[in-house]
Write a protein that holds these residues in place. Structure first.
Motif, PDB file in Angstrom:
ATOM      1  N   TRP A 137     -16.732  12.321   5.383  1.00  0.00           N
ATOM      2  CA  TRP A 137     -17.193  10.977   5.033  1.00  0.00           C
ATOM      3  C   TRP A 137     -16.403  10.396   3.870  1.00  0.00           C
ATOM      4  O   TRP A 137     -16.223   9.171   3.782  1.00  0.00           O
ATOM      5  CB  TRP A 137     -18.687  11.000   4.733  1.00  0.00           C
ATOM      6  N   MET A 160     -14.952   6.852  -3.297  1.00  0.00           N
ATOM      7  CA  MET A 160     -16.392   6.777  -3.534  1.00  0.00           C
ATOM      8  C   MET A 160     -16.673   7.136  -4.989  1.00  0.00           C
ATOM      9  O   MET A 160     -17.256   8.178  -5.280  1.00  0.00           O
ATOM     10  CB  MET A 160     -17.141   7.728  -2.611  1.00  0.00           C
ATOM     11  N   LEU A 213     -25.081   5.708   4.730  1.00  0.00           N
ATOM     12  CA  LEU A 213     -24.230   6.848   5.041  1.00  0.00           C
ATOM     13  C   LEU A 213     -24.965   8.170   4.836  1.00  0.00           C
ATOM     14  O   LEU A 213     -24.751   9.132   5.570  1.00  0.00           O
ATOM     15  CB  LEU A 213     -22.961   6.817   4.180  1.00  0.00           C
ATOM     16  N   VAL A 237     -14.698   6.802   4.365  1.00  0.00           N
ATOM     17  CA  VAL A 237     -14.904   5.682   3.450  1.00  0.00           C
ATOM     18  C   VAL A 237     -13.566   5.203   2.890  1.00  0.00           C
ATOM     19  O   VAL A 237     -13.323   3.998   2.747  1.00  0.00           O
ATOM     20  CB  VAL A 237     -15.868   6.075   2.310  1.00  0.00           C
ATOM     21  N   PHE A 272     -20.747   4.612  -0.584  1.00  0.00           N
ATOM     22  CA  PHE A 272     -21.415   5.778  -0.010  1.00  0.00           C
ATOM     23  C   PHE A 272     -22.905   5.645  -0.331  1.00  0.00           C
ATOM     24  O   PHE A 272     -23.423   6.241  -1.257  1.00  0.00           O
ATOM     25  CB  PHE A 272     -20.823   7.045  -0.639  1.00  0.00           C
ATOM     26  N   GLN A 325     -12.075   3.128   5.658  1.00  0.00           N
ATOM     27  CA  GLN A 325     -12.807   1.880   5.864  1.00  0.00           C
ATOM     28  C   GLN A 325     -12.575   0.877   4.739  1.00  0.00           C
ATOM     29  O   GLN A 325     -12.547  -0.338   4.966  1.00  0.00           O
ATOM     30  CB  GLN A 325     -14.308   2.168   5.989  1.00  0.00           C
ATOM     31  N   ASN A 326     -12.403   1.377   3.545  1.00  0.00           N
ATOM     32  CA  ASN A 326     -12.251   0.495   2.392  1.00  0.00           C
ATOM     33  C   ASN A 326     -10.844  -0.065   2.229  1.00  0.00           C
ATOM     34  O   ASN A 326     -10.631  -0.998   1.461  1.00  0.00           O
ATOM     35  CB  ASN A 326     -12.640   1.234   1.106  1.00  0.00           C
TER      36      ASN A 326
END
Length: 441
Positions: free
Chosen positions: A224, A17, A249, A228, A245, A231-232
């Motif tokens: 988180w 992020m 989120l 992330v 983010f 997920q990425n």
């Protein structure tokens, strides 16, 4: 030979992020400046003595120091899961779960998943992350009913092949966050063995904490960030769009409960970190000690820096005590642990072996500073695993940790020079062999 932390730093930068971290760091720099400029009003005056530790942790681990927290000490799996399940039952908005080991087919795993499914079906946002190596016998289809109810489940790392190639890097964190207001962390994973149900390592002694206050935001930010990152990653679809983010989120964050005055810093570390932040925090705690330092750890495979810090503290008159399991779960690492503590016996360090398997990861110094979390005292935890620890600045909480240690001594035998010298030739050879792989054990 096959691992590289540099590779994980590249992955973290690529899938992390970046934008939000840049903004976060700008705000944190002001926070660090305020600490250095003595602009922080401490709720407990004695905490001021540890401003150098607070400042170092803030600078080194990029973490906030918050003081409106309440921290509850939990000393076994029964207490831990009783509080977690109670909090989950009362959840109305979100539940975030992260474990190194999640045994979905064990009794505690089944109950955990049942409660998560119930809440997901009620509209509560449920997100679960588990480590693919730690939970080797857990399959994604074990969570099918939770996903059907609306829950989200992620495995670290998502590809079995990639996980094997990156086997050194393990998500060793344990985090449960409910409604952004309550958080749990510590040494306990989701498995029946943590209740001491297996004869081989019974009784099982462990420690976790339940937090409320602004420290929960730090834990949620960590959760988180890891989510992330997962997920990425695009192991299956190379052109997958990168998630950010963003406002979506940020809606998962809620106003924390302010009902305490305990100072807390949440330190996280891993192969993508520029420094071994938790290790540095431990070293600073050791060198800060003036009266006593009590350590509980299942594995004691420190590097020279930690050993030297303990030697210097003990030589300077600090009452240094280390508690290890009396029943090992990994005989090779246990042999290395005994070899290491034996080096400290001659300078006055007291060593205790618990009657069962001690899995707690705690440090307490001089009735004021404590650390409870997931990091063991070994190179793997300091450098290769993704870990998380709470550094707690509070007189009453530290005394609870101290008294817990002293009470645990009742279930221990003393490990001294005489006891160690009685070991046979085979054990000496066995220890010497395993010492070669100690750094990655």
């Amino acid at each position: 030979l096959i691992g590289s932390k540099y590779k994980m730093r590249i992955l973290s930068k690529k899938y992390g992020m970046g934008e939000i971290e840049e903004k976060y760091n700008k705000v944190l720099k002001q926070h660090i400046h305020d600490i250095a400029a003595d602009k922080i009003q401490f709720e407990e005056l004695e905490t001021r003595k540890y401003i150098d530790l607070i400042r170092m942790n803030s600078q080194n681990a990029m973490c906030y120091f918050t003081q409106n927290n309440d921290v509850e000490l939990l000393l076994n799996a029964q207490e831990n899961f009783s509080r977690i399940f109670e909090d989950i039952k009362n959840a109305t908005k979100s539940i975030e779960v992260m474990y190194y080991i999640f045994k979905a087919k064990d009794n505690v795993g089944k109950k955990f998943l049942y409660l998560l499914r119930e809440k997901a079906s009620q509209g509560v946002k449920v997100t679960l992350i588990y480590d693919g190596i730690g939970s080797l016998h857990t399959r994604m289809n074990d969570f099918e009913e939770l996903k059907e109810a609306g829950g989200q489940v992620y495995r670290f790392l998502p590809s079995i092949v990639k996980s094997f190639l990156l086997i050194n890097y393990r998500l060793h964190r344990k985090i449960v966050i409910v409604d952004g207001k309550i958080a749990h962390t510590g040494g306990i994973n989701v498995g029946d063995e943590y209740f001491g149900l297996k004869k081989i390592n019974k009784p099982w002694r462990d420690t976790t904490i339940r937090l409320t206050g602004y420290s929960v935001l730090s834990l949620q930010t960590r959760f988180w960030s890891d989510l992330v990152f997962l997920q990425n990653q695009s192991f299956r679809k190379k052109n997958r769009a990168k998630l950010k983010f963003d406002e979506k989120l940020l809606k998962s964050f809620y106003s924390p409960i302010e009902n305490g005055n305990i100072g807390v810093q949440i330190l996280s570390s891993g192969p993508s970190s520029p420094n071994d932040t938790i290790k540095d925090g431990y070293v600073k705690m050791i060198t800060t000690a003036k009266k006593y330092l009590y350590i509980q750890t299942p594995y004691f495979v420190p590097d020279k820096t930690i050993l030297d810090a303990l030697r210097i503290a003990a030589s300077g008159g600090v009452d240094v005590r280390i508690m290890l399991p009396g029943i090992p779960d990994k005989k090779s690492i246990y042999a290395i642990s005994l070899l290491n503590v034996a080096k400290l016996l001659k300078i006055g360090v007291k060593v205790y072996l618990h009657s069962g398997f001690l899995h707690a990861k705690t440090l307490v110094v001089d009735d004021h500073v404590s650390s409870v979390g997931t990091a063991n005292i070994d190179t793997r935890s300091f450098s290769l695993n993704y870990e998380i620890n709470a550094f707690i600045y509070d007189n009453k909480f530290a005394i609870k940790c101290r008294d817990t240690f002293l009470n645990d001594i009742k279930d221990c035998t003393i490990f001294d020079v005489e006891t160690y010298s009685k070991r046979g030739l085979w054990k000496k050879i066995y220890e010497s062999i395993w010492r070669f792989i100690a750094p990655i054990a």
